[in-house]
Scaffold this motif. Structure first.
Motif, PDB file in Angstrom:
ATOM      1  N   ALA A 161       0.854  -1.180   0.000  1.00 41.24           N
ATOM      2  CA  ALA A 161       0.000   0.000   0.000  1.00 41.24           C
ATOM      3  C   ALA A 161       0.889   1.228   0.000  1.00 41.24           C
ATOM      4  O   ALA A 161       1.651   1.456   0.950  1.00 41.24           O
ATOM      5  CB  ALA A 161      -0.913  -0.006   1.216  1.00 41.24           C
ATOM      6  N   ASP A 162       0.823   1.991  -1.087  1.00 40.41           N
ATOM      7  CA  ASP A 162       1.547   3.250  -1.179  1.00 40.41           C
ATOM      8  C   ASP A 162       0.558   4.377  -0.874  1.00 40.41           C
ATOM      9  O   ASP A 162      -0.635   4.261  -1.165  1.00 40.41           O
ATOM     10  CB  ASP A 162       2.144   3.417  -2.574  1.00 40.41           C
ATOM     11  N   VAL A 163       1.045   5.467  -0.301  1.00 40.21           N
ATOM     12  CA  VAL A 163       0.142   6.514   0.162  1.00 40.21           C
ATOM     13  C   VAL A 163       0.672   7.886  -0.240  1.00 40.21           C
ATOM     14  O   VAL A 163       1.884   8.120  -0.248  1.00 40.21           O
ATOM     15  CB  VAL A 163      -0.034   6.424   1.699  1.00 40.21           C
ATOM     16  N   ASP A 164      -0.239   8.758  -0.580  1.00 42.09           N
ATOM     17  CA  ASP A 164       0.098  10.161  -0.814  1.00 42.09           C
ATOM     18  C   ASP A 164       0.059  10.858   0.546  1.00 42.09           C
ATOM     19  O   ASP A 164      -1.017  10.976   1.154  1.00 42.09           O
ATOM     20  CB  ASP A 164      -0.922  10.790  -1.765  1.00 42.09           C
ATOM     21  N   PRO A 165       1.202  11.310   1.048  1.00 39.87           N
ATOM     22  CA  PRO A 165       1.230  11.875   2.399  1.00 39.87           C
ATOM     23  C   PRO A 165       0.301  13.067   2.585  1.00 39.87           C
ATOM     24  O   PRO A 165      -0.182  13.312   3.691  1.00 39.87           O
ATOM     25  CB  PRO A 165       2.696  12.288   2.584  1.00 39.87           C
ATOM     26  N   SER A 166       0.030  13.799   1.518  1.00 41.25           N
ATOM     27  CA  SER A 166      -0.783  15.007   1.665  1.00 41.25           C
ATOM     28  C   SER A 166      -2.276  14.728   1.642  1.00 41.25           C
ATOM     29  O   SER A 166      -3.044  15.356   2.368  1.00 41.25           O
ATOM     30  CB  SER A 166      -0.427  16.011   0.566  1.00 41.25           C
ATOM     31  N   THR A 167      -2.705  13.765   0.809  1.00 39.64           N
ATOM     32  CA  THR A 167      -4.144  13.509   0.658  1.00 39.64           C
ATOM     33  C   THR A 167      -4.611  12.207   1.303  1.00 39.64           C
ATOM     34  O   THR A 167      -5.805  12.027   1.533  1.00 39.64           O
ATOM     35  CB  THR A 167      -4.524  13.458  -0.826  1.00 39.64           C
ATOM     36  N   GLY A 168      -3.676  11.308   1.571  1.00 44.50           N
ATOM     37  CA  GLY A 168      -4.060  10.001   2.079  1.00 44.50           C
ATOM     38  C   GLY A 168      -4.539   9.047   1.009  1.00 44.50           C
ATOM     39  O   GLY A 168      -4.981   7.936   1.316  1.00 44.50           O
ATOM     40  N   ALA A 169      -4.463   9.459  -0.256  1.00 38.46           N
ATOM     41  CA  ALA A 169      -4.867   8.565  -1.344  1.00 38.46           C
ATOM     42  C   ALA A 169      -3.967   7.332  -1.366  1.00 38.46           C
ATOM     43  O   ALA A 169      -2.754   7.430  -1.166  1.00 38.46           O
ATOM     44  CB  ALA A 169      -4.799   9.290  -2.677  1.00 38.46           C
TER      45      ALA A 169
END
Length: 750
Positions: free
Chosen positions: A180-188
């Motif tokens: 699971a990879d995550v966009d730190p700013s949006t949580g996507a």
């Protein structure tokens, strides 16, 4: 140009053979954390405490949102299973060895494993239930039709046997893996490793996380085998993304084989008391079965679909005027169960076909003749049974069951099965022949959706809701597309299982990819073809009726020089093109959905020749024949490959594979030293007869699923062959027929 029916080489093979596949463990991200699951070492107990080693990031149930349980994907029989759903992490009580109680994350996989071993789990042990009959009843239901009591009351002969099917499951080459990879700013979240039903899993994950599903992108991946157990929603499928979302860092987990054998869905374990009623002529009057189904510790995503399918499909391809089945779904302190290739049908077919073998002997009728006498004829199809399964009524569609049985027996004789049997017996060998008929189901809905797009280079892209589990779906869908567009499959690229590119897909399971997904692709491709012809008529200034498509070129009939290619048409569909009418959408593409009201029912025959060594109990499968009706084979080579692989798994389930437990609920098969599987040395010469005599009327391609028929009747055919070899008067009683059990049966027979 025709692609359907051709033996087109698999489009997947070039990248896979060059090591360019994209599997779960191939995915890595800079700065990722590694997850390790801490699992219960006892089968049943009260969870007292979980230690947290210094410096370790340990997550327990108390750290998670309250009340998280894995939902049921396939709800049947209007039975509420909410009390029996599995929690993501055990909070108060553990119910099987291997149940997740905590997870540890670290910067390195070895560090994560070391820290997980330092976590101390204190459990007060409670009484353990491993006997199905002593378990907690989670559900009970009945299926049937006709007056069974009257049928048995007027019968001249009633035959009853008891038969058990042992617990085993799929062991794909590649265990589960998830990143699971995550966009730190949006949580996507970007999810890699969810195969089989990515759209469903995305929606479940979004609900459990409390976020919008559009923030989750499940990517298409290769998978080293599916077989029913891969890609369902397991506890790890929440834990990995949840930690990534909470920590704003990528998280990765890779299952090892020891975990797989205690954590992935088990299947099959059932006890049957089954009876059949006949008149003096051998005509079948009624059938009834009482079943105990061991579902392990919880109800997982499949709910109780396996026991439902067991009953709904039990009458098989036979003329059964009256039928009644009762099944009790029991919970025990074992790994929870779900589906495994041909769920419910392997079990029911094994039991029914053994019953018919015993009945034939007691009635003094040849085994094959008894089946011939009681098979539904082609004139009796379609045939409706007053039952439903998977939410659809049981309506047996096109077929010629008797014709296929006759073809199979002629083929077995031609290939020397009968003469080889006589030769082995003349040498003093304990040889036997088994014959089993089966009915499959395929093409389950409710729907699948596909997009087909032609680019300005003339290349074609297909976005399907199916998933690639090794079954060759990319090749099949490329052939379907190529056939509809009259092009070469080589120019077609198929993308499966990507929730962003195809957000409405149903996934690949239950032999549905070609039937449902293929039909959606077929519709979309035809819509693109129709639009291309309409645009070409404007470009060439002729009527649409004056145009024909040849090898990707749309030309004026009788004027080969006056033509445009699909690439030309795609360019003419760009925004601002003079050929586009006002409000007409740009692009040469179409999205179409195919909905299913009734499944389609393929069917087949298995013939097994075995040689039994009564001294060692070893059963050697000498020859094996599968005759299977698929309606229409999009790619005969891939159909044959599916059947060959199914036989291999069927041999394993019939002779070798079994998850056993001791009285304390400790699993006795946690490595390949104890969980035995067939190798090339144990597999026989396999002969395949693919029939295309009964196209399915319920889909535009006429196809019936081919994913499970190589396995469905393996238990029945091999059990029948062993019974024949040992000269038993009763049933073999249980699968798998291990060497120890064969020796015991031989002693009983003597």
């Amino acid at each position: 140009m025709t692609s359907i029916g051709e033996r087109v080489p698999r489009k997947e093979d070039p990248r896979l053979l060059r090591g360019l596949g994209r599997f779960g463990d191939d995915q890595d991200r800079v700065g990722q954390l590694w997850l390790r699951v801490v699992r219960s070492p006892v089968a049943h107990g009260r969870l007292v405490s979980i230690s947290r080693p210094n410096g370790a990031h340990v997550v327990t149930a108390q750290d998670l949102p309250p009340g998280l349980r894995i939902p049921v994907r396939l709800k049947v029989q209007d039975i509420d299973l909410s009390d029996y759903l599995q929690p993501v992490l055990a909070a108060d009580e553990v119910r099987y060895v291997g149940e997740p109680v905590a997870v540890v994350v670290a910067d390195d996989p070895y560090e994560a494993e070391d820290l997980a071993e330092l976590v101390q789990v204190e459990i007060d042990e409670l009484p353990v239930t491993v006997d199905t009959a002593d378990g907690v009843q989670a559900a009970e239901f009945e299926l049937g039709y006709g007056d069974v009591e009257a049928a048995f009351g007027k019968a001249d002969h009633v035959v009853q046997i008891e038969f058990d099917v042992g617990r085993h499951s799929a062991v794909p080459l590649e265990p589960r893996a998830l990143l699971a990879d995550v966009d730190p700013s949006t949580g996507a979240l970007q999810i890699f490793g969810m195969t089989k039903v990515p759209v469903f899993n995305r929606d479940v994950l979004a609900t459990m996380l409390g976020i919008d599903e559009n923030l989750i992108h499940v990517h298409a991946m290769d998978a080293g085998g599916g077989f029913g157990v891969r890609g369902e929603f397991y506890p790890e499928d929440f834990l990995v993304p949840w930690l990534a979302w909470k920590l704003r860092r990528p998280v990765k987990w890779v299952e090892d084989r020891a975990e797989h054998l205690v954590a992935v869905n088990h299947s099959r374990q059932q006890q049957h008391i089954i009876s059949v009623a006949f008149d003096n002529e051998g005509t079948l009057l009624g059938l009834k079965d009482d079943v105990l189904h061991d579902n392990g510790a919880y109800a997982r995503t499949h709910g109780i679909i396996v026991p439902e399918l067991t009953l709904a499909m039990l009458p098989g391809p036979y003329r059964v005027p009256a039928f009644h089945g009762r099944i009790r779904v029991m919970l025990t302190n074992k790994t929870p169960c779900g589906t495994y290739r041909a769920p419910g049908r392997f079990e029911g077919t094994s039991v029914r076909e053994q019953l018919l073998d015993v009945a034939a002997d007691r009635l003094g009728i040849d085994r094959v003749d008894l089946r011939r006498k009681n098979l539904l004829t082609a004139d009796e199809l379609p045939h409706t049974r007053a039952m439903s399964t998977l939410g659809t009524e049981v309506v047996l569609d096109s077929g010629d069951y008797l014709g296929l049985l006759d073809k199979a027996m002629v083929e077995a004789d031609r290939l020397g099965y009968l003469s080889q049997l006589e030769s082995l017996r003349a040498q003093g060998r304990k040889a036997g022949l088994g014959v089993a008929m089966f009915l499959e189901k395929s093409g389950l809905g409710p729907q699948d959706t596909a997009d087909v797009t032609i680019g300005t280079s003339g290349d074609v892209r297909v976005y399907s809701g199916g998933t690639s589990l090794g079954q060759g779906i990319e090749t099949i869908l490329a052939q379907v597309t190529a056939d509809a567009l009259t092009i070469d499959p080589a120019v077609v690229t198929v993308i499966n299982g990507d929730t962003m590119l195809q957000p409405f897909g149903g996934g690949s399971w239950a032999s549905r990819s070609t039937v449902v997904g293929g039909s959606a692709v077929h519709r979309a491709a035809l819509a693109v073809r129709e639009r291309a012809i309409k645009m070409a008529s404007r470009m060439l200034e002729v009527s649409e009726d004056d145009l024909e498509v040849t090898a990707g070129t749309i030309e004026v009939k009788g004027a080969p020089g006056s033509s445009v290619s699909y690439a030309d048409v795609a360019k003419a569909c760009r925004p601002g093109s003079p050929y586009l009418q006002p409000d007409e959408p740009a692009g040469l593409s179409a999205r179409r959905r195919f909905e299913v009201e009734h499944m389609t029912y393929p069917y087949g025959v298995h013939v097994a020749l075995v040689d039994v060594d009564t001294g060692t109990g070893q059963v050697k499968v000498v020859r094996y024949l599968v005759a299977y009706e698929v309606g229409r084979a999009i790619n005969p080579t891939l159909v044959e490959g599916q059947l060959l692989g199914g036989v291999a798994q069927g041999v394993g389930g019939a002779l070798l594979e079994e998850f056993r437990y001791d009285e304390a609920g400790q699993p006795q098969a946690v490595t390949f030293m104890d969980y035995l599987m067939p190798t090339a040395a144990e597999l026989p010469q396999i002969d395949i007869l693919v029939a295309q005599d009964a196209p399915a009327p319920g889909n535009p391609l006429g196809v019936k699923g081919a994913g499970e028929g190589g396995l469905t009747a393996a238990g029945g055919a091999i059990a029948g062959a062993i019974r024949d070899a040992l000269g038993l008067t009763g049933p073999v009683g249980r699968l798998p027929m291990t060497a120890e059990r064969v020796r015991g049966l031989d002693k009983e027979g003597k």
